[in-house]
Design a protein around this motif. Structure first.
Motif, PDB file in Angstrom:
ATOM      1  N   UNK A  63      -2.309  -1.281   2.217  1.00 64.88           N
ATOM      2  CA  UNK A  63      -2.986  -0.275   1.418  1.00 64.88           C
ATOM      3  C   UNK A  63      -1.813   0.148   0.389  1.00 64.88           C
ATOM      4  N   UNK A  64      -2.178   1.190  -0.422  1.00 60.07           N
ATOM      5  CA  UNK A  64      -1.627   1.681  -1.417  1.00 60.07           C
ATOM      6  C   UNK A  64      -0.237   2.058  -1.171  1.00 60.07           C
ATOM      7  N   UNK A  65       0.008   2.553  -0.150  1.00 63.37           N
ATOM      8  CA  UNK A  65       1.366   3.112   0.063  1.00 63.37           C
ATOM      9  C   UNK A  65       2.140   2.111   1.025  1.00 63.37           C
ATOM     10  N   UNK A  66       1.576   0.854   1.243  1.00 61.59           N
ATOM     11  CA  UNK A  66       2.363  -0.068   1.999  1.00 61.59           C
ATOM     12  C   UNK A  66       2.653   0.271   3.622  1.00 61.59           C
ATOM     13  N   UNK A  67       1.904   1.331   4.165  1.00 66.14           N
ATOM     14  CA  UNK A  67       2.022   1.739   5.206  1.00 66.14           C
ATOM     15  C   UNK A  67       1.079   1.230   6.497  1.00 66.14           C
ATOM     16  N   UNK A  78      -6.190  -9.829  -4.694  1.00 68.35           N
ATOM     17  CA  UNK A  78      -7.278  -8.785  -5.310  1.00 68.35           C
ATOM     18  C   UNK A  78      -7.049  -7.330  -5.091  1.00 68.35           C
ATOM     19  N   UNK A  79      -7.472  -6.438  -5.907  1.00 71.07           N
ATOM     20  CA  UNK A  79      -7.296  -4.933  -5.845  1.00 71.07           C
ATOM     21  C   UNK A  79      -8.533  -4.217  -5.832  1.00 71.07           C
ATOM     22  N   UNK A  80      -8.348  -3.175  -5.009  1.00 63.39           N
ATOM     23  CA  UNK A  80      -9.474  -2.115  -5.023  1.00 63.39           C
ATOM     24  C   UNK A  80      -8.661  -0.892  -4.884  1.00 63.39           C
ATOM     25  N   UNK A  81      -9.505   0.441  -4.879  1.00 61.19           N
ATOM     26  CA  UNK A  81      -8.810   1.681  -4.492  1.00 61.19           C
ATOM     27  C   UNK A  81      -8.422   1.864  -3.316  1.00 61.19           C
ATOM     28  N   UNK A  82      -7.359   2.543  -2.975  1.00 63.71           N
ATOM     29  CA  UNK A  82      -6.602   2.871  -1.900  1.00 63.71           C
ATOM     30  C   UNK A  82      -6.465   2.265  -0.504  1.00 63.71           C
ATOM     31  N   UNK A  83      -7.646   1.901  -0.077  1.00 62.77           N
ATOM     32  CA  UNK A  83      -7.518   1.378   1.210  1.00 62.77           C
ATOM     33  C   UNK A  83      -8.259  -0.248   1.403  1.00 62.77           C
TER      34      UNK A  83
END
Length: 123
Positions: free
Chosen positions: A52-56, A97-102
Motif C-alpha cells: 500500500x501507499x505507506x508500506x504498512x 503497476x500502480x493505483x490509488x492508495x490500496x
C-alpha cells in the motif's frame, strides 16, 4: 502522468535469487499502492505481490508467499521485489503497476503499468 520502469530481470538457476526494482515517477507518487504482476506465455496476468501507499500492508499470491518480499523506498520512488528460492514455474514477464492508495488483486484494477522485465528460471 505516472510512469513506471522495471529492471532487474534476468536468468537464474532454480533455487537462486533475483531482486526486481520499479521506479515510479510523476506527481504525488507517494499516494499510490504498487503491485507486481507476472504473465507467462498462454496465461493471464497474475498477481504476485502488492504494497500500500505507506508500506504498512503487503499481500502475496499463494504461489510466492514465503519466498518473495515486496518493499518500497519512497525516498527513491522505488518498489522492490526480492525473489528467493526461485522455481522454474516463476518464469514470466514481471510487471509493476500502480493505483490509488490500496492494493487490489486483478490487473484491470490498476491504472499505470511498466513495460515488464523478463525473469527466466532454469530447472
Amino acid at each position: 502522468q505516472v510512469q513506471l520502469v522495471e529492471s532487474g530481470g534476468g536468468f537464474v538457476q532454480a533455487g537462486g535469487s533475483l531482486r526486481l526494482s520499479c521506479v515510479i515517477s510523476g506527481r504525488n507518487v507517494h499516494y499510490y499502492a504498487e503491485s507486481w504482476f507476472r504473465q507467462a506465455p498462454g496465461k493471464e496476468r497474475e498477481f504476485v505481490a502488492g504494497i500500500d501507499e505507506g508500506g504498512s500492508s503487503t499481500d502475496y499470491g499463494d504461489s510466492v508467499r514465503g519466498r518473495f518480499t515486496i518493499s518500497r523506498d519512497n525516498a527513491k520512488n522505488t518498489i522492490y521485489l526480492q525473489m528467493n528460492n526461485l522455481k522454474f514455474e516463476d518464469t514470466a514477464i514481471y510487471y509493476c503497476a500502480a493505483r490509488a492508495s490500496v492494493i487490489r488483486y486483478t490487473a484491470r484494477e490498476y491504472d499505470y503499468w511498466g513495460q515488464g522485465t523478463q525473469v527466466t528460471v532454469s530447472s
